[in-house]
Scaffold this motif. Structure first.
Motif, short mmCIF file in Angstrom:
data_model
loop_
_atom_site.label_atom_id
_atom_site.label_comp_id
_atom_site.label_asym_id
_atom_site.label_seq_id
_atom_site.Cartn_x
_atom_site.Cartn_y
_atom_site.Cartn_z
N SER A 42 48.12 45.43 59.47
CA SER A 42 47.97 44.08 60.02
C SER A 42 48.52 43.03 59.05
CB SER A 42 46.50 43.80 60.31
OG SER A 42 46.31 42.45 60.67
N PRO A 43 49.26 42.04 59.56
CA PRO A 43 49.81 41.00 58.67
C PRO A 43 48.76 39.99 58.21
CG PRO A 43 50.37 40.53 60.95
CD PRO A 43 49.71 41.88 60.95
N ILE A 44 47.56 40.05 58.79
CA ILE A 44 46.49 39.11 58.43
C ILE A 44 45.86 39.54 57.11
CG2 ILE A 44 44.30 38.09 59.14
CD1 ILE A 44 45.10 38.61 62.01
N ASP A 45 45.71 38.62 56.18
CA ASP A 45 45.09 38.89 54.89
C ASP A 45 43.60 38.60 55.00
OD1 ASP A 45 44.29 39.19 52.31
OD2 ASP A 45 45.76 37.82 51.43
N PRO A 46 42.74 39.63 54.98
CA PRO A 46 41.30 39.39 55.12
C PRO A 46 40.71 38.59 53.96
CG PRO A 46 41.73 41.68 54.54
CD PRO A 46 43.05 41.05 54.85
N VAL A 47 41.30 38.74 52.78
CA VAL A 47 40.80 37.97 51.64
C VAL A 47 41.08 36.49 51.83
CG1 VAL A 47 40.90 37.71 49.13
CG2 VAL A 47 41.21 39.97 50.17
N ARG A 48 42.28 36.16 52.29
CA ARG A 48 42.63 34.76 52.53
C ARG A 48 41.78 34.17 53.65
NH1 ARG A 48 44.51 32.02 48.78
NH2 ARG A 48 46.17 33.55 48.38
N GLN A 49 41.43 35.02 54.63
CA GLN A 49 40.51 34.56 55.67
C GLN A 49 39.16 34.17 55.10
OE1 GLN A 49 40.59 37.90 58.48
NE2 GLN A 49 41.37 36.50 60.02
N LEU A 50 38.72 34.93 54.10
CA LEU A 50 37.40 34.71 53.53
C LEU A 50 37.35 33.51 52.59
CD1 LEU A 50 34.49 35.84 53.20
CD2 LEU A 50 35.36 37.20 51.27
N GLY A 52 39.90 31.16 52.11
CA GLY A 52 40.68 30.00 52.52
C GLY A 52 42.04 29.96 51.84
N ASP A 53 42.91 29.12 52.39
CA ASP A 53 44.29 29.06 51.89
C ASP A 53 44.41 28.32 50.57
OD1 ASP A 53 45.19 30.41 54.12
OD2 ASP A 53 45.51 28.57 55.29
N HIS A 54 43.42 27.53 50.23
CA HIS A 54 43.52 26.71 49.02
C HIS A 54 42.66 27.22 47.89
CE1 HIS A 54 45.75 23.82 51.44
NE2 HIS A 54 44.76 23.82 52.33
N ALA A 55 42.20 28.44 47.96
CA ALA A 55 41.37 29.01 46.90
C ALA A 55 42.22 29.31 45.67
CB ALA A 55 40.69 30.28 47.39
N SER A 56 41.58 29.27 44.51
CA SER A 56 42.29 29.56 43.27
C SER A 56 42.61 31.04 43.18
CB SER A 56 41.44 29.14 42.07
OG SER A 56 40.23 29.90 42.03
N GLU A 57 43.53 31.36 42.27
CA GLU A 57 43.93 32.76 42.11
C GLU A 57 42.78 33.62 41.62
OE1 GLU A 57 46.43 35.92 42.55
OE2 GLU A 57 46.76 33.84 43.14
N SER A 58 41.93 33.06 40.73
CA SER A 58 40.79 33.83 40.23
C SER A 58 39.78 34.10 41.34
CB SER A 58 40.12 33.07 39.07
OG SER A 58 39.67 31.79 39.51
N ALA A 59 39.54 33.12 42.20
CA ALA A 59 38.62 33.31 43.33
C ALA A 59 39.18 34.34 44.30
CB ALA A 59 38.36 31.99 44.04
N TYR A 60 40.49 34.30 44.50
CA TYR A 60 41.13 35.26 45.39
C TYR A 60 40.97 36.69 44.85
CZ TYR A 60 44.81 37.57 48.09
OH TYR A 60 45.50 38.43 48.91
N ARG A 61 41.21 36.88 43.53
CA ARG A 61 41.10 38.21 42.93
C ARG A 61 39.66 38.70 42.97
NH1 ARG A 61 44.76 36.09 39.02
NH2 ARG A 61 43.00 35.75 37.60
N ALA A 62 38.71 37.78 42.73
CA ALA A 62 37.30 38.18 42.75
C ALA A 62 36.88 38.62 44.15
CB ALA A 62 36.42 37.02 42.28
N ALA A 63 37.33 37.89 45.16
CA ALA A 63 36.99 38.26 46.54
C ALA A 63 37.66 39.57 46.91
CB ALA A 63 37.42 37.16 47.50
N ARG A 64 38.88 39.76 46.45
CA ARG A 64 39.59 41.01 46.75
C ARG A 64 38.89 42.20 46.12
NH1 ARG A 64 44.54 42.44 48.59
NH2 ARG A 64 45.48 44.33 47.74
N HIS A 65 38.38 41.99 44.90
CA HIS A 65 37.63 43.07 44.23
C HIS A 65 36.31 43.33 44.94
CE1 HIS A 65 36.12 45.61 41.00
NE2 HIS A 65 35.01 44.87 40.99
#
Length: 347
Positions: A42-50, A52-65
């Motif tokens: 799926s082209p949808i990024d579940p982490v970005r859904q969680l 948001g598009d304006h989250a910091s890179e550290s928040a993105y990595r933490a959510a992905r983990h």
């Protein structure tokens, strides 16, 4: 000699049962693997859904983990299977609830809809097939064959939309989308998940009638998609039996066509009918996605479609697992019933 024959038959039955269990387990495992692979594309990024598009890179990595998405796909699938072995289906990213709780809430609605639709389909389809076989080539038989063609060719989403427009929006003969009128939607406690049972048990006057009114259209639309196949296969099976010698003998003894069909032919095609109805029921459980979406029916089909659009992998895999297990159970029970009721297989 008889004891040896009994031991051989028992061993054969056990081996056949173990083979079915192994095949069922492989089917479910393959279904989960294919579904997981497709959901990963799926082209949808579940982490970005969680986040948001304006989250910091550290928040993105933490959510992905936290979601377990920072490892390889095979390892993600292995982790899911390990959790599944402990009864954990994961957490839905769409609802924020455990997938097991979501499925326990929505699956009864699908069972109710599919079971009633299958009952209607069985009665109408078998009766139509018998009438067509009793009068081959006549107008009744032609109508049965036309019904089979229509049931297989008319898109269910188009039929559902037309039915809603004509019978609900214009004529007001039936209930609309949903399971109940707005007056009862939030006042009835859905203890069992089956709207007919809960509406009947409630103290709300008119709730049961409202539940029936809302069931009419989705049941008929869903049943129409399978009734043609049941009628066609019933007709074919009966025509095949009507050419046998026991039917000729029964006619020579003066038996009526009705008695021949009901007392002689119908029992001999019981195995075929059970298989057809079981496959039809399984297809209704699997294919209720469009019907539930059109009629806003809160079942597993609608839940799965929502999860697919949201790229909610735990919900997709959980719903797929439940549908797969239901399909395997239906096939297993049907196989047992066929051996019980078909006299040629029982011997």
């Amino acid at each position: 000699m008889n004891s040896a024959h009994a031991r051989t038959a028992r061993a054969s039955s056990i081996a056949r049962a173990l083979g079915r269990l192994g095949a069922s387990a492989l089917t479910i495992a393959g279904l989960l693997a294919v579904t997981f692979a497709l959901s990963s594309l799926s082209p949808i990024d579940p982490v970005r859904q969680l986040v948001g598009d304006h989250a910091s890179e550290s928040a993105y990595r933490a959510a992905r983990h936290a979601l377990g998405l920072d490892v390889s796909r095979p390892l993600q699938f292995a982790h899911y299977v390990a959790r599944l072995a402990h009864g954990d289906l994961g957490l839905s990213r769409s609802t924020g609830q455990p997938v097991s709780q979501d499925l326990a809430r929505v699956f009864p609605a699908t069972i109710e809809l599919a079971t009633i639709a299958m009952a209607v389909c069985a009665v109408v389809g078998i009766a139509a097939g018998m009438l067509g076989a009793a009068r081959p080539g006549r107008i009744v038989d032609q109508c049965v064959r036309a019904l089979a063609v229509l049931g297989a060719s008319v898109p269910i989403f188009w039929l559902g939309l037309v039915a809603l427009y004509v019978f609900y929006a214009r004529l007001h003969w039936t209930g609309g989308p949903g399971r109940l009128d707005d007056a009862y939607e939030y006042t009835i406690d859905m203890h069992t998940g089956f709207v007919l049972v809960d509406a009947w048990r409630s103290s709300e006057t008119g709730a049961f009638a409202s539940a029936i009114a809302h069931l009419v259209l989705p049941v008929l639309v869903l049943a129409f998609s399978a009734v043609g196949n049941v009628a066609r296969l019933t007709r074919t099976a009966m025509l095949g039996e009507l050419g046998h010698e026991y039917v000729t003998l029964a006619r020579a003894k003066g038996a009526s066509e009705r008695r021949i069909l009901l007392s002689h032919v119908l029992p001999n095609i019981a195995g075929t009918l059970l298989t057809v109805l079981a496959l039809g029921y399984a297809s209704l459980l699997e294919g209720a996605v469009l019907t539930e979406t059109i009629f806003a029916w809160p079942g597993i089909g609608r839940y799965l479609s929502t999860a697919l659009f949201a790229s909610d992998t735990p919900a997709i895999l959980g719903a797929t697992l439940v549908i797969g297990i239901a399909f395997v159970l239906i096939n297993g029970v049907t196989d047992w019933l066929v051996h019980v009721f078909d006299p040629r297989l029982a011997r």
